[in-house]
Design an enzyme around this catalytic site. Structure first.
Site, mmCIF file in Angstrom:
data_model
loop_
_atom_site.group_PDB
_atom_site.id
_atom_site.type_symbol
_atom_site.label_atom_id
_atom_site.label_comp_id
_atom_site.label_asym_id
_atom_site.label_seq_id
_atom_site.Cartn_x
_atom_site.Cartn_y
_atom_site.Cartn_z
ATOM 1 N N LYS A 70 0.832 -1.219 0.000
ATOM 2 C CA LYS A 70 0.000 0.000 0.000
ATOM 3 C C LYS A 70 0.859 1.258 0.000
ATOM 4 C CE LYS A 70 -2.438 -0.669 3.684
ATOM 5 N NZ LYS A 70 -1.809 -1.944 4.089
ATOM 6 N N THR A 72 3.944 1.670 -1.132
ATOM 7 C CA THR A 72 4.565 1.834 -2.450
ATOM 8 C C THR A 72 3.554 2.365 -3.462
ATOM 9 O OG1 THR A 72 6.121 0.037 -1.978
ATOM 10 C CG2 THR A 72 5.795 0.622 -4.287
ATOM 11 N N ARG A 93 2.163 7.421 7.448
ATOM 12 C CA ARG A 93 2.558 7.167 8.837
ATOM 13 C C ARG A 93 4.085 7.064 8.948
ATOM 14 N NH1 ARG A 93 -0.518 1.846 10.514
ATOM 15 N NH2 ARG A 93 -0.110 1.357 8.335
ATOM 16 N N LYS A 104 9.634 -7.181 9.331
ATOM 17 C CA LYS A 104 8.937 -6.496 8.247
ATOM 18 C C LYS A 104 9.833 -5.520 7.500
ATOM 19 C CE LYS A 104 4.866 -3.638 7.291
ATOM 20 N NZ LYS A 104 3.728 -2.897 7.860
ATOM 21 N N ALA A 273 -3.073 -0.429 13.495
ATOM 22 C CA ALA A 273 -4.362 -0.510 12.811
ATOM 23 C C ALA A 273 -5.281 -1.545 13.443
ATOM 24 C CB ALA A 273 -4.156 -0.850 11.338
ATOM 25 N N PHE A 301 -3.385 -2.289 7.082
ATOM 26 C CA PHE A 301 -4.011 -3.576 6.801
ATOM 27 C C PHE A 301 -5.066 -3.453 5.693
ATOM 28 C CE2 PHE A 301 -2.839 -4.510 11.419
ATOM 29 C CZ PHE A 301 -1.670 -5.141 11.073
ATOM 30 N N PHE A 381 3.700 -7.911 -9.478
ATOM 31 C CA PHE A 381 5.006 -8.433 -9.115
ATOM 32 C C PHE A 381 5.567 -9.233 -10.283
ATOM 33 C CE2 PHE A 381 3.183 -7.407 -5.110
ATOM 34 C CZ PHE A 381 4.216 -7.244 -4.216
ATOM 35 N N TRP A 409 6.857 0.445 -8.287
ATOM 36 C CA TRP A 409 8.119 -0.083 -7.747
ATOM 37 C C TRP A 409 9.210 -0.029 -8.817
ATOM 38 C CZ3 TRP A 409 12.085 -3.389 -8.341
ATOM 39 C CH2 TRP A 409 12.863 -3.695 -7.201
#
Length: 556
Positions: A70, A72, A93, A104, A273, A301, A381, A409
């Site tokens: 999200k 990116t 954030r 992560k 979240a 999320f 991807f 990306w």
């Protein structure tokens, strides 16, 4: 160059004053934190402007454990909108150090859709998390000091105090601790623990406060516990709010940085979240809308968690009216919801994509409940086949929604201009009739039932004896008009992480209901919510290093 850090280092950063010029902010208004970071003063927020600008929320379908990108997509969409000639700012954030050193990694986007300087943002940044941590722990110290006091005691029953301490690190050993050992001079022995800083109610408060006055009032409203004679105690009874607000003097101001393409990005706050609203601060969002025509933001999320709370808590509280939702979907997440094991998600499997589409369909239905147009962003991807992508686009078309491949990306804004066009067209076609899901004045049980039935798809709610007692306590305190911030797993639309896809006819179990009176919401707890994560067997911290010249390696 193939790592996020290598890509970031290949970019020549612009002085932050030059970035501020794109928002028409004079250089002398900035509070500089080096060459490439600055804080923005609150007086730049103008209601007449922020109510006219267009707010775009980026959310996602139910994610895989790896996440769906999200951030990116949010950054890439902002780049695409700027390339298309729309004055745009992305508002995000701040990352937490726990995930950075855990499993992560950072939260500054990826590839050619990043916010910079990524090392600073992912580490100490401008010290906001540290200030929040100190303000939280100051209240904890004042509580224990009052328990110890012989002359100024409020008579607090330590068994009712649920306020823990916080630390911005993944440290499972601190989840449950006993304090006050070592004799009478060391305090009153009691059981407590630590949460990660992002889970602090102070974080939620900072991100919902409209200004410094509102911040101090919310801090004073924090519910601490009860006295031995059953009277409620709030932080204001300990005269804590003034000192706590003083610690947050600078942290309340949003941070200005830049994207890889030199466009403005505002980064501020970082609440969970699950047990909080999962989005950047009201002040940061209003700041972005005051300075740009379009603002792209995100919520944590899937849509059922972060976005629902964004709309029903943040937008209602702050008077925001979002104009569009970009729903991020990945082929791997759809295959995951179609029954494919994590280890096999890279294999071509069109039928599994079709089997996972009901999850996408439910999230699109949920967006429609709020009266806002949606655009699906397929975060593609390497390895996703054309056939798999076409299946998603065809189904979206059948549902009356455009699905656009987003390749921020690999290509930055060049890979998101089509997505940007689709979002602007969706906004222009819509009347912008945002409507929240429920009225705050409804009974607590009805608010919970509304979210569970309409957003999750539950058929019923089961309350434990503890939850029923909490409902009576909430009513007795006169806090039943607060909105609900339901804490549940992000892995499923239900409260059972094993129910993938689009589960139906399930029962949501509410174990207890916590009070976040300062933040201004209630937290019905479903399932087990981890507030102090642990480090994995091989933490990311083991691969982070710094050389003699101060160059950091290993961040991602």
């Amino acid at each position: 160059m193939n790592t996020d850090l290598e890509i970031a280092r290949s970019v020549q950063l612009r002085p932050i004053q030059e970035v501020a010029q794109k928002l028409n902010v004079p250089a002398d208004e900035l509070e500089l934190y080096g060459k490439y970071k600055a804080k923005l003063p609150l007086h730049l927020i103008e209601e007449s402007r922020w109510k006219k600008s267009k707010l775009i929320l980026v959310s996602a379908i139910s994610p895989t454990p790896a996440g769906e990108g999200k951030t990116t997509v949010s950054i890439g969409l902002s780049e695409g909108l700027n390339r298309n000639g729309h004055q745009t700012c992305v508002v995000l954030r701040e990352p937490s150090l726990g995930p950075v050193f855990g499993i992560k990694g950072g939260a500054t986007g990826g590839g050619w859709s990043q916010v910079l300087p990524m090392e600073d943002i992912n580490l100490h940044f401008t010290g906001d998390f540290s200030a929040i941590e100190k303000a939280h722990n100051l209240l904890a110290a004042l509580i224990d000091n009052n328990l110890q006091s012989k002359t100024r005691s409020l008579g607090i029953d330590p068994r009712t105090v649920l306020w823990k301490r916080v630390l911005d690190m993944n440290d499972r050993a601190l989840r449950q601790v006993v304090i006050g050992l070592g004799g009478t001079a060391s305090g009153v022995p009691r059981e407590t623990g630590f949460d990660i800083t992002a889970a602090s109610e102070i974080m939620a408060i900072l991100c919902l406060a409209k200004d410094r006055k509102d911040l101090k009032e919310r801090l004073g409203n924090i519910f601490v516990g009860f006295t031995f004679d059953k009277q409620p105690i709030y932080a204001r009874d300990l005269n804590a709010q003034g000192a706590m607000a003083a610690l947050l003097k600078d942290a309340i101001q949003p941070n200005l940085v830049q994207t890889i393409e030199g466009n403005p990005a505002i980064i501020h706050g970082g609440p969970f979240a699950n047990i909080a609203q999962g989005t950047n601060s009201v002040i940061a969002t209003r700041m972005g809308l005051s300075l740009a025509d379009y603002v792209v933001t995100e919520a944590g999320f899937g849509f059922d968690l972060g976005a629902e709370k964004f709309f029903d808590i943040k937008c209602q509280s702050a008077g925001l009216s979002p104009r569009a939702v970009v729903l991020v979907a990945t082929i791997r997440a759809l295959k995951y919801h179609g029954g494919v094991a994590l280890s096999d998600l890279k294999e071509n499997n069109p039928e599994a994509v079709r089997a996972g589409l009901p999850n996408l369909e439910k999230h699109l239905e949920n967006i429609g409940l709020f009266g806002i147009p949606a655009v699906v962003a397929i975060n593609r991807f390497a390895g996703d086949s054309d056939e798999e992508v076409a299946i998603v686009q065809q189904r979206a078309t059948e549902l009356g929604v455009e699905a656009v491949v987003a390749d921020g990306w690999a290509e930055g804004g060049g890979g998101t201009t089509q997505l940007a066009e689709a979002v602007v067209e969706a906004i222009d076609r819509s009347e912008g009739d945002f409507r929240p899901l429920y009225d705050w004045d409804l009974p607590v049980e009805e608010k919970i039932a509304t979210v569970a039935a309409k957003i999750y798809g539950a058929k019923a709610i089961d309350y434990t004896a503890k939850a029923k007692a909490d409902l009576r306590k909430i009513a007795g305190l006169g806090l039943d008009k607060l909105p609900v911030c339901i804490a549940k797993t992000q892995k499923s639309l239900s409260d059972n992480p094993k129910l993938l896809g689009r589960p139906k006819d399930f029962v949501v179990t509410v174990r207890e209901i916590e009070i976040a009176a300062g933040a201004g919401f209630l937290i019905p707890i479903t399932g087990n919510i981890m507030r102090m994560p642990g480090l994995p067997a091989e933490p990311a911290a083991e691969h982070i290093d710094i050389d003699a010249e101060g160059n950091i390696t290993g961040l991602f």
